[in-house]
Design an enzyme around this catalytic site. Sequence first.
Site, PDB file in Angstrom:
ATOM      1  N   GLN A 189       0.736  -1.177   0.044  1.00 23.06           N
ATOM      2  CA  GLN A 189       0.105  -0.069   0.033  1.00 23.06           C
ATOM      3  C   GLN A 189       0.908   1.446   0.058  1.00 23.06           C
ATOM      4  O   GLN A 189       0.280   2.399  -0.089  1.00 23.06           O
ATOM      5  CB  GLN A 189      -0.734  -0.061   1.215  1.00 23.06           C
ATOM      6  CG  GLN A 189      -1.938  -1.222   1.192  1.00 23.06           C
ATOM      7  CD  GLN A 189      -3.156  -0.740   0.227  1.00 23.06           C
ATOM      8  OE1 GLN A 189      -3.297   0.490  -0.256  1.00 23.06           O
ATOM      9  NE2 GLN A 189      -3.753  -1.828  -0.249  1.00 23.06           N
ATOM     10  N   HIS A 211      -0.793  -3.716  -9.184  1.00 25.77           N
ATOM     11  CA  HIS A 211      -2.273  -3.367  -9.330  1.00 25.77           C
ATOM     12  C   HIS A 211      -2.850  -2.185  -8.249  1.00 25.77           C
ATOM     13  O   HIS A 211      -3.858  -1.440  -8.644  1.00 25.77           O
ATOM     14  CB  HIS A 211      -3.176  -4.211  -9.750  1.00 25.77           C
ATOM     15  CG  HIS A 211      -3.767  -5.045  -8.045  1.00 25.77           C
ATOM     16  ND1 HIS A 211      -4.968  -4.853  -7.563  1.00 25.77           N
ATOM     17  CD2 HIS A 211      -3.130  -5.785  -7.522  1.00 25.77           C
ATOM     18  CE1 HIS A 211      -4.953  -5.383  -6.632  1.00 25.77           C
ATOM     19  NE2 HIS A 211      -3.914  -6.072  -6.479  1.00 25.77           N
ATOM     20  N   CYS A 334     -10.498  -7.957   0.481  1.00 30.01           N
ATOM     21  CA  CYS A 334     -10.267  -9.603   0.818  1.00 30.01           C
ATOM     22  C   CYS A 334     -11.222  -9.911   1.943  1.00 30.01           C
ATOM     23  O   CYS A 334     -11.751 -11.119   1.930  1.00 30.01           O
ATOM     24  CB  CYS A 334      -8.928  -9.649   1.170  1.00 30.01           C
ATOM     25  SG  CYS A 334      -7.556  -9.089   0.281  1.00 30.01           S
TER      26      CYS A 334
HETATM   27  N1  PLP Z   1      -0.573  -6.483   1.404  1.00 30.62           N
HETATM   28  C1  PLP Z   1      -1.184  -5.573   1.438  1.00 30.62           C
HETATM   29  C2  PLP Z   1      -0.815  -4.467   2.638  1.00 30.62           C
HETATM   30  C3  PLP Z   1      -2.321  -5.162   0.748  1.00 30.62           C
HETATM   31  O1  PLP Z   1      -3.059  -4.205   0.828  1.00 30.62           O
HETATM   32  C4  PLP Z   1      -2.924  -6.436  -0.378  1.00 30.62           C
HETATM   33  C5  PLP Z   1      -3.949  -6.124  -1.203  1.00 30.62           C
HETATM   34  O2  PLP Z   1      -4.845  -5.602  -0.774  1.00 30.62           O
HETATM   35  C6  PLP Z   1      -1.904  -7.285  -0.382  1.00 30.62           C
HETATM   36  C7  PLP Z   1      -0.849  -7.553   0.476  1.00 30.62           C
HETATM   37  C8  PLP Z   1      -2.021  -8.538  -1.553  1.00 30.62           C
HETATM   38  O3  PLP Z   1      -1.827  -8.078  -2.854  1.00 30.62           O
HETATM   39  P1  PLP Z   1      -2.490  -8.793  -4.055  1.00 30.62           P
HETATM   40  O4  PLP Z   1      -3.831  -8.340  -4.240  1.00 30.62           O
HETATM   41  O5  PLP Z   1      -1.740  -8.265  -5.249  1.00 30.62           O
HETATM   42  O6  PLP Z   1      -2.244 -10.131  -3.684  1.00 30.62           O
END
Ligand code: PLP
Length: 397
Positions: A189, A211, A334
Amino acid sequence: MKITKTEKRRVYLDNAATTCVSDTAFEAMKPFLRGSFGNPSALYAEAREARAAVERAREEIASLIGAAPHEVYFTSCGTESDNWAIKGSMRAQAKAKGRKGRFVTSTFEHPAVLNSAQALAGEGFDVAYANVTDGGMVDEASFAQALGNGADLASIMLANNEVGTIQPIARLGEIAHGAGARFHCDAVQAFAHIPVNVDDLGVDYLSVSGHKFHAPKGVGFLYVREGTPLEPFMDGGHQEGAMRGGTENVAGIVAMAAAAREACENMASDAAHIAALRDELECRILAEIANTRVNGAAPRVPGTLNVSFMGIDSASLVELLDERGVCAAGGSACSSHEGEPSHVLVAMGLPSERTQSALRFSLSNETTQDDIDYTVGALKACSEQLQPFALLDLSSF
Ligand code: PLP
């Protein structure tokens, strides 16, 4: 903002979940989807062009974080980078030392880290957690205590994905190293939004996802300091120094480097624009809608705002806002389908009235003043609908 496919007004305020691919990233990836589409491991012209582009992207990204190109490994996403760093480091150290060591993290990390910790615990590793404060910062004393007399690895995020708070990574890294641990930082982030330099931060591993800064989904990278223990992520060919076999996502890698360069070049002006709009949204929500509280204290990344609309169920508010054309998150992307209160806000010790009613707004450089005006209006209307007494009529005082 660009997502107006229909005539209906849409305001996208969920850039911490994902971003729209920028024109720069889109143009950069196009030649590698059709013309220079060769497999970078092959030997003819189309393949050599693809190989050269991957290595140029590696150099570009390395230079943006102050690393050497061979310390940058391309991955498919932030989750993969986190999994690889944490499990790969702990397992490599266990092999070298002939014993399963301790992994330390905090209670408000992303599930990619927390579930990797759970997996390690299931394999017999020792796992300990540092607490976080109600302002959304890792408690340094608790972190030092969790490290105890020694640990193999610690992992703390640079910016929290739900409240945006920026952690003092350099200081936490010193504490971790003092306890003999290697240090991983989830910078998903933060990278491309605030300055990220691996030496200034003092990290051994750093995870990034494309992304989150206008590159396409399906590409990320892991920085690994030279000489730091790490097992290969998966067995396969010789790609990524034989540490992560699999034909490279050439177009995605090229687009990620282009998006990263653009974001880093424009960082100061973008951050000023985004933070000004975020601060205005925050002030107006607090002033114009009763019983609202901001979650997470400064310092925060420029684009993130987490607010509790007390007395209102966050999922209902997200739905109503969507009907009015505003995209916001009722927790992290998530966990927003799980109906559970945010583990981040719970870890911060906030009461259930705040955890159940929290929304995250995350802005980008495409967010406009008009978007903010529209969002405040939509929020006022939706809050009134869901909780008729939530709006104060100040004119009667
Ligand atoms: N770590 C953090 C702090 C995130 O905000 C996210 C996704 O929101 C991730 C890891 C995971 O990233 P990805 O969606 O590319 O797997």
